[in-house]
Design a protein around this motif. Structure first.
Motif: not given
Ligand code: FAD
Length: 380
Positions: A323-327, A359-363
């Protein structure tokens, strides 16, 4: 149920905020981004303020913060300087966590106080050219020869290796065992002969170096391992939920920064004779950003609370991370939309969020992998 930070956490956040407002101004963040350089000065200030010891127990020179405390810290740091929060996570938190859970007493005494004082930095190297999401299929080989380990192979995507004194490096120590059972975590002195670290160019998070590592007949003493031989995968699994909470806190702080910048811009930019903040379509974007960030933060707090109470939370921490990365990615995109052509200019900070957010959607697991983790729990 409590949806508030404690008084101590609020005081800690306010103290950190005061330090960052003084020592981590937007011009400094821009310079580190443009020059692609490690924010050494900031980390020296953080060390002097005792902040580097937050994830380290008091007996080893730290302040023994809970997972929730560390998330409050990371959210605030990421609001000011997202790459610094990622560097903190990679070069301090992962190592502090691994050493405290699996290190020998001698390793803890030798390494943790120095980590807390800012005298040592770490990197963590799991990924390889042919093993990313399927990380346990790694091929880098560690062979025992007398009193030494001899390591050969290639690691990929290792953040912070250029600034690291030690690399926590995962290698295959038993080629015959099932893939999860033959992996060991090595404590690799980055200056050991045979270690060749090469910097990779990338889209964002420029102050945090990213590297590939070539290992040719690297010889390590037999005790240069963290945890048990062939049990390294347990190290990874044990700390995964905690680490996903930390990454979620970085995402929430950076997303909040996008929203705050977008609001400030929308309140001063005029078109068609009025502030663009008064257009309903702009307000809708701001409202959506705020709602999503709030939801991600609540998920994060729930996960941190479960971690601190020792309650299994694989699904909840994966949810918070997803949720936080896609947000964050959406917040950066909406921030760019709200700023029109100005957001595209390098002199404004929104483009940095746009680059950094990906990067949030990868790491910590790609969005696909996190959805697999959540759905696996649902279908148990
Ligand atoms: C800037 C940056 C910093 C990094 N830092 C580190 C670090 O410090 N240490 C470290 O060890 N690693 C690090 N990584 C590596 C990161 O953890 C991996 O990139 C990540 O795990 C994904 O692996 P991959 O890139 O090989 O993609 P792949 O695993 O090859 O995935 C490619 C695509 O296939 C999808 N996919 C894979 N498996 C499945 C499946 N079962 N079902 C559905 N879809 C699937 C993925 O979601 C993705 O969309 C970093 C990466 C980057 C970009």
């Amino acid at each position: 149920m409590n949806f508030e930070l404690t008084d101590d956490q609020k005081a800690m956040r306010d103290q950190l905020r005061a330090l960052l407002l003084a020592e981590c101004k937007p011009e400094y963040v821009r310079a580190c981004d443009e020059e692609e350089r490690y924010p050494r000065e900031l980390f020296e200030k953080l060390a002097a303020g005792g902040w580097l010891g937050l994830p380290i127990a008091e007996e080893y020179g730290g302040s023994g913060g809970s997972c929730a405390d560390i998330c409050v810290f990371l959210e605030e740091l990421a609001w000011h300087f997202e790459a610094a929060a990622n560097i903190y996570y990679t070069s301090i938190i992962i190592a502090a966590d691994a050493l405290q859970h699996f290190g020998t007493e001698a390793q803890k005494k030798a390494l943790l106080p120095k980590l807390a004082r800012g005298e040592l930095r770490f990197a963590f190297s799991l990924s390889e050219p042919n093993s990313g999401s399927d990380a346990a299929s790694l091929r880098t080989r560690a062979v025992r020869e007398g009193d030494e380990w001899v390591i050969n192979g290639q690691k990929m995507f290792c953040s912070c290796a250029q600034i690291a004194d030690y690399i926590l490096m995962m290698a295959r120590s038993d080629a015959q065992a099932p893939k999860h059972d033959g992996i060991t975590m090595f404590l690799l002195d980055a200056k050991t002969p045979g270690v060749d670290i090469r910097r990779l160019k990338k889209l964002g998070l420029k102050p945090m170096d990213l590297n590939e590592i070539f290992l040719t007949d690297v010889r390590l003493p037999a005790d240069a391992i963290v945890g048990a031989v062939n049990k390294g995968w347990r190290n990874v699994l044990k700390t995964l939920d905690y680490e996903r909470c930390c990454l979620s806190a970085v995402n929430v702080g950076a997303a909040q920064s996008c929203l705050d910048k977008a609001i400030a811009y929308a309140k001063q930019r005029e078109q068609f004779g009025q502030k663009i903040a008064d257009f309903q379509l702009i307000r809708q974007k701001l409202a959506d950003m705020d709602m999503e960030i709030d939801a991600a933060r609540l998920m994060l707090w729930r996960s941190a609370n479960l971690v601190d109470r020792g309650v299994p939370n694989n699904k909840q921490s994966a949810m918070a991370n997803l949720a936080s990365s896609e947000t964050y990615v959406r917040a950066a995109l909406n921030g760019m939309r709200i700023m029109g052509g100005w957001g595209y200019l390098m002199e404004y900070d929104m483009q940095r969020h746009y680059r950094d957010s990906k990067l949030a959607e990868i790491g910590g697991g790609t969005s696909e992998i996190l959805r697999i983790v959540i759905s696996r729990e649902l279908l148990r």
